[in-house]
Design a protein around this motif. Structure first.
Motif, PDB file in Angstrom:
ATOM      1  N   UNK A  25      28.949  30.543  92.675  1.00 45.48           N
ATOM      2  CA  UNK A  25      28.203  29.417  92.100  1.00 45.48           C
ATOM      3  C   UNK A  25      26.997  29.062  92.964  1.00 45.48           C
ATOM      4  N   UNK A  26      27.197  29.001  94.278  1.00 43.25           N
ATOM      5  CA  UNK A  26      26.087  28.660  95.180  1.00 43.25           C
ATOM      6  C   UNK A  26      25.002  29.720  95.102  1.00 43.25           C
ATOM      7  N   UNK A  27      25.399  30.990  95.112  1.00 41.75           N
ATOM      8  CA  UNK A  27      24.418  32.072  95.010  1.00 41.75           C
ATOM      9  C   UNK A  27      23.586  31.933  93.734  1.00 41.75           C
ATOM     10  N   UNK A  50      18.912  25.655  88.818  1.00 41.78           N
ATOM     11  CA  UNK A  50      19.144  24.818  87.633  1.00 41.78           C
ATOM     12  C   UNK A  50      18.870  23.347  87.916  1.00 41.78           C
ATOM     13  N   UNK A  51      18.426  22.644  86.890  1.00 43.71           N
ATOM     14  CA  UNK A  51      18.112  21.216  87.035  1.00 43.71           C
ATOM     15  C   UNK A  51      19.290  20.332  86.639  1.00 43.71           C
ATOM     16  N   UNK A  52      20.082  20.793  85.665  1.00 45.60           N
ATOM     17  CA  UNK A  52      21.178  19.989  85.141  1.00 45.60           C
ATOM     18  C   UNK A  52      22.471  20.787  85.223  1.00 45.60           C
ATOM     19  N   UNK A  78      19.637  21.831  99.788  1.00 45.45           N
ATOM     20  CA  UNK A  78      18.887  22.945 100.387  1.00 45.45           C
ATOM     21  C   UNK A  78      17.654  23.271  99.536  1.00 45.45           C
ATOM     22  N   UNK A  79      17.828  23.327  98.214  1.00 42.07           N
ATOM     23  CA  UNK A  79      16.691  23.607  97.325  1.00 42.07           C
ATOM     24  C   UNK A  79      15.641  22.503  97.418  1.00 42.07           C
ATOM     25  N   UNK A  80      16.095  21.251  97.500  1.00 41.85           N
ATOM     26  CA  UNK A  80      15.173  20.107  97.603  1.00 41.85           C
ATOM     27  C   UNK A  80      14.403  20.146  98.925  1.00 41.85           C
ATOM     28  N   UNK A  81      15.068  20.577  99.990  1.00 42.58           N
ATOM     29  CA  UNK A  81      14.397  20.671 101.288  1.00 42.58           C
ATOM     30  C   UNK A  81      13.309  21.754 101.257  1.00 42.58           C
ATOM     31  N   UNK A  82      13.609  22.874 100.579  1.00 37.17           N
ATOM     32  CA  UNK A  82      12.637  23.966 100.477  1.00 37.17           C
ATOM     33  C   UNK A  82      11.487  23.617  99.545  1.00 37.17           C
ATOM     34  N   UNK A  83      11.781  22.813  98.497  1.00 33.90           N
ATOM     35  CA  UNK A  83      10.775  22.440  97.508  1.00 33.90           C
ATOM     36  C   UNK A  83      11.000  20.990  97.116  1.00 33.90           C
ATOM     37  N   UNK A  84      10.245  20.053  97.706  1.00 37.21           N
ATOM     38  CA  UNK A  84      10.450  18.631  97.423  1.00 37.21           C
ATOM     39  C   UNK A  84      10.299  18.243  95.949  1.00 37.21           C
ATOM     40  N   UNK A  85       9.660  19.088  95.140  1.00 39.81           N
ATOM     41  CA  UNK A  85       9.526  18.770  93.711  1.00 39.81           C
ATOM     42  C   UNK A  85      10.792  19.112  92.915  1.00 39.81           C
ATOM     43  N   UNK A  86      11.700  19.862  93.528  1.00 44.76           N
ATOM     44  CA  UNK A  86      12.951  20.219  92.841  1.00 44.76           C
ATOM     45  C   UNK A  86      13.797  18.959  92.683  1.00 44.76           C
TER      46      UNK A  86
END
Length: 196
Positions: free
Chosen positions: A2-4, A11-13, A32-40
């Motif tokens: 799931x993490x991979x 995914x957003x939702x 982790x995704x938010x840290x890499x891309x603050x717009x996520x």
């Protein structure tokens, strides 16, 4: 798995069916995704069917995940599609989910093994696009989904006791009559619930 998949497809939702330690693991992947891309801006709706476990989960969810995770109490509810009998969480918030982690609710009943059907329920509410997900254990759920959508869409990995799926929602048929079943030359029946 799931993490991979979450790190790869962003995914957003996310709908998590069965709250537990996995809730924190999935939330960490979103952080982790938010840290890499603050717009996520990914979110998790985590469904729990047992009220006692729901209360424990709400109490124990670390505060740092409150902006990402919403835990919802959804008592188990019967769900039928075509000839299959399963269970879903009631009260699943309506949303255009693009990832499902299927690890609940209980699928045993007085008649034996049924299947967890939350992913199929979500497919019916999606407007378009691809629904991806992972099934933790629950071979009966993977089996039903393979019968409905084919081996290319749903793969079960015995060594991991898990399955992954990727289903194009535009190809789903909502209704099936028994006369529409397809048979191969070898006599194997297939359910044409998708257009492939």
């Amino acid at each position: 798995m799931a993490v991979r998949d979450i790190l790869k497809h962003r995914p957003k939702n996310i709908l998590e069916c069965g709250t537990g330690a996995s809730t924190v693991v999935l939330a960490l992947a979103l952080k982790k995704l938010k840290k890499e891309d603050p717009s996520y801006d990914g979110k998790i709706i985590s469904m729990e069917s047992v009220e006692e476990w729901y209360n424990i989960a709400v109490r124990n969810l670390p505060e740092k995940f409150n902006d990402i995770v919403t835990i919802v109490h959804g008592p188990r509810k019967k769900y039928e599609i075509s000839m299959f009998r399963g269970y879903i969480h009631s009260n699943i918030p309506v949303d255009n989910y693009d990832f499902v982690f299927l690890d609940g609710p209980s699928f045993e009943d007085d008649f034996g093994t049924a299947f967890c059907a939350d992913a199929i329920y979500v497919l019916e509410m999606r407007r378009d696009g691809i629904l991806r997900g992972v099934i933790d254990g629950r071979a009966s759920s993977a089996y039903v989904m393979q019968q409905m959508f084919g081996l290319k869409a749903v793969r079960y990995y015995l060594s991991l006791l898990a399955a992954s799926f990727e289903i194009d929602t535009s190809k789903i048929r909502k209704k099936l009559n028994s006369t529409e079943m397809v048979s191969s030359v070898s006599g194997k029946l297939r359910l044409p619930l998708n257009s492939n």
